[in-house]
Design an enzyme around this catalytic site. Structure first.
Site, PDB file in Angstrom:
ATOM      1  N   TYR A 140      54.257  76.021  78.047  1.00  0.00           N
ATOM      2  CA  TYR A 140      53.523  75.993  79.314  1.00  0.00           C
ATOM      3  C   TYR A 140      53.551  74.614  79.985  1.00  0.00           C
ATOM      4  O   TYR A 140      53.349  74.517  81.195  1.00  0.00           O
ATOM      5  CB  TYR A 140      52.065  76.400  79.105  1.00  0.00           C
ATOM      6  CG  TYR A 140      51.890  77.799  78.581  1.00  0.00           C
ATOM      7  CD1 TYR A 140      52.336  78.898  79.316  1.00  0.00           C
ATOM      8  CD2 TYR A 140      51.280  78.017  77.357  1.00  0.00           C
ATOM      9  CE1 TYR A 140      52.183  80.180  78.828  1.00  0.00           C
ATOM     10  CE2 TYR A 140      51.112  79.304  76.855  1.00  0.00           C
ATOM     11  CZ  TYR A 140      51.573  80.381  77.599  1.00  0.00           C
ATOM     12  OH  TYR A 140      51.416  81.648  77.118  1.00  0.00           O
ATOM     13  N   HIS A 147      65.246  64.888  64.614  1.00  0.00           N
ATOM     14  CA  HIS A 147      64.036  64.884  63.787  1.00  0.00           C
ATOM     15  C   HIS A 147      63.832  66.256  63.144  1.00  0.00           C
ATOM     16  O   HIS A 147      63.144  67.119  63.708  1.00  0.00           O
ATOM     17  CB  HIS A 147      62.827  64.526  64.674  1.00  0.00           C
ATOM     18  CG  HIS A 147      61.621  64.060  63.922  1.00  0.00           C
ATOM     19  ND1 HIS A 147      61.566  62.858  63.276  1.00  0.00           N
ATOM     20  CD2 HIS A 147      60.411  64.642  63.724  1.00  0.00           C
ATOM     21  CE1 HIS A 147      60.372  62.696  62.712  1.00  0.00           C
ATOM     22  NE2 HIS A 147      59.655  63.781  62.968  1.00  0.00           N
ATOM     23  N   ARG A 207      58.079  57.002  58.894  1.00  0.00           N
ATOM     24  CA  ARG A 207      57.169  58.009  59.409  1.00  0.00           C
ATOM     25  C   ARG A 207      55.902  57.419  60.024  1.00  0.00           C
ATOM     26  O   ARG A 207      55.655  57.575  61.207  1.00  0.00           O
ATOM     27  CB  ARG A 207      56.774  58.995  58.296  1.00  0.00           C
ATOM     28  CG  ARG A 207      55.883  60.118  58.823  1.00  0.00           C
ATOM     29  CD  ARG A 207      55.441  61.064  57.726  1.00  0.00           C
ATOM     30  NE  ARG A 207      56.568  61.817  57.175  1.00  0.00           N
ATOM     31  CZ  ARG A 207      56.448  62.708  56.203  1.00  0.00           C
ATOM     32  NH1 ARG A 207      55.270  62.942  55.666  1.00  0.00           N
ATOM     33  NH2 ARG A 207      57.499  63.362  55.764  1.00  0.00           N
TER      34      ARG A 207
END
Length: 804
Positions: free
Chosen positions: A119, A75, A29
């Site tokens: 967006y 993931h 991680r």
């Protein structure tokens, strides 16, 4: 399912589970892999975009689609964590070389959040192609994804040393990492040099890698810290903003910040500077403006007229994030475990990875070249007996029968037979035979080169060097950060911190001190000062708030108090006792005070004691950073006390110092007789005292001055300078009072009078009987003003008495 309940100690369960969790977040991680410089989530983002064709030469694709692909296939975490990681890869103030290109709002250096992923649009950058290049040629190991539905790479081929180029930061359980970004051209040059000379030292590598190169630019100070970090993995440097001073039309100047330190929030920085201005922590700033636009970062700090811009900037360096410390902590995952590594170890790990990648790629290319060579040889053989092959195929029942007949009749292999039966008719021309021959020759040369690379280690290193050189040529750019060898010392003038204002400072005999504005002083009138009963003003002066007050006590100590730190109290009010500013003894009283603008060696303080000791110490010795704390001014013996502290010019060696004793002795000599000593000394003998005599007055005297003496019998005597006689230090002196058989006069107070029409004040003490005088004050010392109980001019002097 059968229910199985285990009985285990809680500490064992928690320890085991936390151990597993820690191992996971360390390896999977928060920490980057030393080989490709990527954390797992970053690697998965790039791999997902690459495998779905979202590359730099294609159109942009919605970020939400990429995030969905990453979450669905690789993931299994929250979409915000994936999107945040993806956005960071596209921020040019975080990464030195972007790995993702993004259209739309991807955040800002002010820490503004990016637009929602529905967006924005993104695709791989051209440089990230170099990280993923040759991924499909077996260059790295693949492992199953979280649900075993597909494979994902354990590491990327990484054709460039990405860990050093883009750096990394992260926190896991027990480990953290802070690796700064570097200049691509410098890192690749150093890597090439290390390939040629594996025994290079870190110092030699630093000829090529000058230091970090932050995407936000700035100035990096402390080359020793850089070298220590490169050697050990840990080190510290100072990063400061780049600033220039511009002159405005109105005569003012402004500081313009064009580059700020790495990972500093510009919005918070501007806000902090403006708060310092608003709170008046720093004087001289008119306005702070953030003028950043699409052309680049720009923060303007407009200054008042005649303000020292360098001092303002130094203050901001010290008190804001215009200057920060960057601590190297170069931890990365190497061989499955976290390691603290220096720069040479990081490059060595990268090179070992590249040797494996190029070796595996070469074997992959060799295998496919040999397979193709085998097919080409079969096709060439078939074309040489084309009529027989065609006849054989036409006689066969089906494709399988044709393949078996070719293998049995003409000794073709299965692969060659498959290629022959799949041959298209247009390939049966003479031109195709020529093309096959050319391809055969090319494949022969390629196989020879690939075999040479695998057999000769130096040839393999040459391949790595050539590819790195091509990347350097394509992507190199100039340094953004400037390296300075030494960490600059920050000097802040007090004019920047304290507003320049003229004020009145007064001190009373009882120890009350205050700072008063001229407005309050002029409005009240000097006689209306606030005093306790029986207290009187020792001295008041017109000073500047940027000055420093030196307050001397009878126990040979002094206090250094910046004037601006004195309590601001109205003239009519009492003031604050000195014990509230500093811890002093109960029986410790103020002898005198002076205010200093500059501590230099041209002036000195002369202190004298009751038992006849005197010393002169240059003013520079009294400079201290320990404000409002009692410090030694003169070393005293036994029950001796300081009775006088006066300031003088050392250069004026013709000045005279005069002493008067209780029994009426007087000694006068030049200050040149006094040696200049340190601050903790006890001084030298001032006068040779008689038995049971003590010094009453020590002061500087001029040839036009007179001395006013008061005795215990309430008598006053005025003495001209002509009566005094210049002598040497430590002598007995001359007698000023006639010794009477009955009730002889003893001097209890005396003062040097420097003007003929000056007013005087006589003060008695409760411990002294009526009609006795123990102190004389002259108004000339107080800027031609005095606070008196009874006053008279010298022309009116007689044997005066003053009661309690």
């Amino acid at each position: 399912m059968a229910e199985v309940i285990q009985t285990l100690p809680l500490e064992d369960v928690i320890g085991d589970r936390f151990g597993r969790y820690s191992k996971y977040i360390i390896q999977e991680r928060a920490l980057p892999d030393v080989r490709d410089g990527l954390k797992p989530v970053q690697r998965r983002i790039l791999y997902s975009m690459f495998s779905s064709g979202n590359t730099y030469d294609k159109n942009f694709r919605k970020s939400a689609k990429t995030v969905g692909d990453v979450i669905g296939h690789l993931h299994p975490h929250g979409d915000s964590s994936v999107y945040d990681a993806m956005v960071r890869l596209s921020q040019d103030w975080k990464l030195r070389h972007l790995l993702v290109e993004m259209h739309g709002n991807n955040g800002s250096i002010d820490n503004d959040p990016p637009a929602a992923m529905r967006y924005t649009e993104a695709k791989l950058s051209q440089l990230s192609e170099q990280l993923l290049r040759d991924l499909n040629k077996g260059t790295v190991d693949f492992v199953p994804n979280y649900d075993d539905t597909q494979m994902e790479p354990m590491v990327l081929p990484a054709r460039l040393p990405n860990l050093l180029i883009n750096g990394s930061t992260g926190i896991s359980a027990g480990y953290a990492t802070d690796i700064p970004p570097h200049n691509l051209a410098e890192v690749i040059t150093a890597t090439l040099k290390l390939i040629d000379n594996p025994d290079m030292t870190v110092k030699q590598l630093m000829k090529y890698i000058k230091g970090p190169d932050f995407p936000t630019g700035g100035i990096i100070q402390g080359i020793d810290g850089i070298q220590k970090a490169y050697e050990t993995g840990k080190g510290k440097v100072i990063v400061r903003a780049k600033a220039e001073t511009e002159t405005l039309r109105n005569g003012r100047s402004q500081i313009v910040i064009a580059e700020i330190p790495y990972e500093v929030n510009k919005g918070s920085l501007v806000k902090k500077i403006d708060e310092l201005r608003a709170d008046k922590k720093v004087e001289g700033i008119v306005e702070v403006r953030d003028e950043t636009d699409r052309s680049g970062l720009r923060v303007a700090i407009e200054l008042k007229k005649d303000v020292n811009a360098t001092s303002i900037l130094n203050y901001l360096y010290k008190n804001t994030d215009l200057q920060v410390a960057y601590n190297f902590n170069m931890v990365a995952i190497s061989e499955g475990r976290p390691k603290l590594m220096g720069i040479k170890q990081i490059i060595d790990c990268y090179l070992n990875h590249q040797i494996e990648v190029v070796s595996r790629r070469t074997r992959y290319d060799l295998k496919h070249a040999e397979e193709r060579m085998h097919i080409v040889e079969g096709l060439m053989k078939a074309l040489s007996i084309l009529d027989e092959v065609i006849a054989l195929i036409r006689e066969s029942k089906n494709k399988r029968d044709a393949k078996e007949n070719l293998v049995a009749t003409y000794d073709f292999t299965d692969a060659q037979a498959e290629a022959i039966v799949m041959l298209q008719l247009y390939r049966l021309t003479n031109t195709d035979i020529v093309a096959l021959q050319e391809e055969h020759d090319a494949l022969a040369n390629k196989i020879k080169d690939l075999q040479y690379i695998l057999e000769d280690h130096n040839a393999l290193l040459d391949v790595i060097k050539n590819e790195l050189s091509e990347i350097k040529k394509q992507f190199k750019d100039a340094r953004l950060s400037t390296i300075e060898a030494e960490i600059a010392e920050i000097k802040i003038d007090k004019e920047v911190l304290v507003p320049s204002e003229v004020v009145m400072v007064s001190v009373t005999r009882e120890g009350y001190i205050k700072r008063t504005s001229l407005r309050s002083f002029n409005a009240s009138g000097k006689e209306e000062i606030g005093l306790k009963v029986d207290d009187y003003v020792l001295k008041y002066m017109e000073v500047n708030t940027q000055d420093t007050a030196l307050v001397f006590t009878n126990k040979g100590r002094y206090l250094s108090i910046p004037v601006h730190k004195l309590p601001d109290i109205k003239w009519k009010d009492l003031g604050q006792h000195i014990s509230q500013l500093a811890v002093i003894d109960e029986d410790e009283v103020i002898v005198d005070y002076d205010v200093v603008s500059a501590f230099d060696d041209h002036e000195a303080i002369i202190t004298a004691t009751r038992n006849g000791m005197i010393k002169m110490t240059t003013l520079s010795n009294y400079k201290t950073a320990r404000h409002c704390k009692p410090l030694v001014a003169m070393k005293l013996k036994d029950d001796d006390v300081v009775i006088s502290a006066m300031r003088t010019q050392i250069t004026e060696t013709e000045q005279l110092v005069t002493l008067l004793t209780h029994k009426g002795m007087s000694l006068t000599y030049p200050i040149a007789e006094l040696p200049t000593t340190g601050i903790r000394t006890g001084g030298v003998k001032a006068i040779n005292l008689k038995a049971e005599d003590h010094v009453v007055m020590v002061d500087l005297v001029g040839r036009q001055d007179t001395i006013l003496i008061a005795t215990q019998r309430g008598a006053l005597k005025r003495i001209s300078f002509k009566v005094l006689q210049e002598a040497k230090r430590a002598q007995r002196g001359i007698t000023l009072l006639k010794e009477l058989k009955k009730q002889p006069h003893r001097i209890v107070a005396a003062v040097v009078c420097r003007e003929a029409d000056v007013h005087y004040q006589l003060v008695s003490d409760e411990a002294v009987h009526d009609g006795q005088i123990n102190k004389i004050h002259l108004s000339e010392q107080y800027t031609n003003g005095s606070f008196v109980v009874d006053t008279a001019t010298f022309g009116e002097i007689k044997d005066l008495f003053i009661s309690k």
